[in-house]
Scaffold this motif. Sequence first.
Motif, PDB file in Angstrom:
ATOM      1  N   VAL A 288       0.859  -1.072   0.060  1.00  0.00           N
ATOM      2  CA  VAL A 288      -0.051   0.146  -0.013  1.00  0.00           C
ATOM      3  C   VAL A 288       0.778   1.269   0.043  1.00  0.00           C
ATOM      4  CG1 VAL A 288      -1.965   1.051   1.022  1.00  0.00           C
ATOM      5  CG2 VAL A 288      -1.596  -1.180   1.381  1.00  0.00           C
ATOM      6  N   HIS A 289       1.019   1.972  -1.107  1.00  0.00           N
ATOM      7  CA  HIS A 289       1.678   3.035  -1.274  1.00  0.00           C
ATOM      8  C   HIS A 289       0.962   4.534  -0.671  1.00  0.00           C
ATOM      9  CE1 HIS A 289       4.691   1.088  -4.070  1.00  0.00           C
ATOM     10  NE2 HIS A 289       3.716   0.156  -4.165  1.00  0.00           N
ATOM     11  N   PHE A 290       2.112   5.266  -0.236  1.00  0.00           N
ATOM     12  CA  PHE A 290       1.679   6.579   0.408  1.00  0.00           C
ATOM     13  C   PHE A 290       2.539   7.675  -0.215  1.00  0.00           C
ATOM     14  CE2 PHE A 290       0.077   3.347   3.024  1.00  0.00           C
ATOM     15  CZ  PHE A 290      -1.348   3.823   3.548  1.00  0.00           C
ATOM     16  N   PRO A 291       1.876   8.979  -0.119  1.00  0.00           N
ATOM     17  CA  PRO A 291       2.936   9.936  -0.817  1.00  0.00           C
ATOM     18  C   PRO A 291       3.833  10.418   0.317  1.00  0.00           C
ATOM     19  CG  PRO A 291       0.560  10.981  -0.141  1.00  0.00           C
ATOM     20  CD  PRO A 291       0.586   9.426   0.104  1.00  0.00           C
ATOM     21  N   SER A 292       3.595  10.249   1.434  1.00  0.00           N
ATOM     22  CA  SER A 292       4.605  10.598   2.391  1.00  0.00           C
ATOM     23  C   SER A 292       4.679   9.640   3.933  1.00  0.00           C
ATOM     24  CB  SER A 292       4.328  12.106   2.921  1.00  0.00           C
ATOM     25  OG  SER A 292       3.188  12.130   3.586  1.00  0.00           O
ATOM     26  N   MET A 293       5.560   9.767   4.464  1.00  0.00           N
ATOM     27  CA  MET A 293       5.597   8.981   5.943  1.00  0.00           C
ATOM     28  C   MET A 293       4.367   9.469   6.753  1.00  0.00           C
ATOM     29  SD  MET A 293       6.635   6.596   7.690  1.00  0.00           S
ATOM     30  CE  MET A 293       8.135   5.997   7.102  1.00  0.00           C
TER      31      MET A 293
ATOM     32  N   PRO B 216       0.358 -12.759   9.364  1.00  0.00           N
ATOM     33  CA  PRO B 216       1.114 -12.005   8.350  1.00  0.00           C
ATOM     34  C   PRO B 216       2.284 -11.135   8.859  1.00  0.00           C
ATOM     35  CG  PRO B 216      -1.319 -11.574   8.395  1.00  0.00           C
ATOM     36  CD  PRO B 216      -0.997 -12.327   9.642  1.00  0.00           C
ATOM     37  N   ILE B 217       3.341 -10.754   8.075  1.00  0.00           N
ATOM     38  CA  ILE B 217       4.211 -10.008   8.567  1.00  0.00           C
ATOM     39  C   ILE B 217       3.969  -8.287   8.068  1.00  0.00           C
ATOM     40  CG2 ILE B 217       6.771  -9.459   8.015  1.00  0.00           C
ATOM     41  CD1 ILE B 217       7.036 -12.505   7.529  1.00  0.00           C
ATOM     42  N   PHE B 218       3.945  -7.532   8.850  1.00  0.00           N
ATOM     43  CA  PHE B 218       3.711  -6.184   8.669  1.00  0.00           C
ATOM     44  C   PHE B 218       5.056  -5.392   8.476  1.00  0.00           C
ATOM     45  CE2 PHE B 218      -0.015  -7.569  10.980  1.00  0.00           C
ATOM     46  CZ  PHE B 218      -1.068  -7.770   9.633  1.00  0.00           C
ATOM     47  N   LEU B 219       5.225  -4.566   7.375  1.00  0.00           N
ATOM     48  CA  LEU B 219       6.564  -3.787   7.264  1.00  0.00           C
ATOM     49  C   LEU B 219       6.154  -2.484   6.711  1.00  0.00           C
ATOM     50  CD1 LEU B 219       8.564  -6.438   5.026  1.00  0.00           C
ATOM     51  CD2 LEU B 219       9.025  -5.843   7.659  1.00  0.00           C
ATOM     52  N   VAL B 220       6.953  -1.398   7.034  1.00  0.00           N
ATOM     53  CA  VAL B 220       7.086  -0.210   6.663  1.00  0.00           C
ATOM     54  C   VAL B 220       8.263  -0.003   5.877  1.00  0.00           C
ATOM     55  CG1 VAL B 220       6.957   2.351   7.109  1.00  0.00           C
ATOM     56  CG2 VAL B 220       5.599   0.807   8.411  1.00  0.00           C
ATOM     57  N   ALA B 221       8.028   0.527   4.590  1.00  0.00           N
ATOM     58  CA  ALA B 221       9.547   0.502   3.612  1.00  0.00           C
ATOM     59  C   ALA B 221       9.488   1.710   2.945  1.00  0.00           C
ATOM     60  CB  ALA B 221       9.559  -0.762   2.909  1.00  0.00           C
ATOM     61  N   GLU B 222      10.707   2.057   2.491  1.00  0.00           N
ATOM     62  CA  GLU B 222      11.078   2.945   1.652  1.00  0.00           C
ATOM     63  C   GLU B 222      11.352   2.556   0.181  1.00  0.00           C
ATOM     64  OE1 GLU B 222      13.217   6.959   2.658  1.00  0.00           O
ATOM     65  OE2 GLU B 222      14.739   5.854   1.829  1.00  0.00           O
TER      66      GLU B 222
END
Length: 109
Positions: free
Chosen positions: A62-67, A95-101
């Motif tokens: 799920v993509h976002f414009p900013s943190m 499930p594995i949940f990650l926040v990524a750049e």
Amino acid sequence: MAGVKFIVIYPRPTDIEAFEKVYQDEHVPMAVEKLVGKTKLVATKVLASPQGTPPFYRIAEVHFPSMEALEACAASAGTKETLAHAVSISTGGTPIFLVAEEETFTFAP
């Protein structure tokens, strides 16, 4: 500028057909409706691996414009409900949940 995304990696389900039905009919529509501020949703199905049966079956990005937009989404009741649903349908394990750049490298054909 690097993109920011929230990633969900689903372990291989115990019943793939049952998982696909609930994923497509319930979970994806819930994510589309309740994950506010997203710019794109990429749902990947893992088909095979040269190492044998893959341990993971689906990867959602799920993509976002900013943190800040991602964090605002994460704090919402709709997101909490959607993540709880992700856990409840994941019959192969949590499930594995990650926040990524994300960096994108584009090449000409």
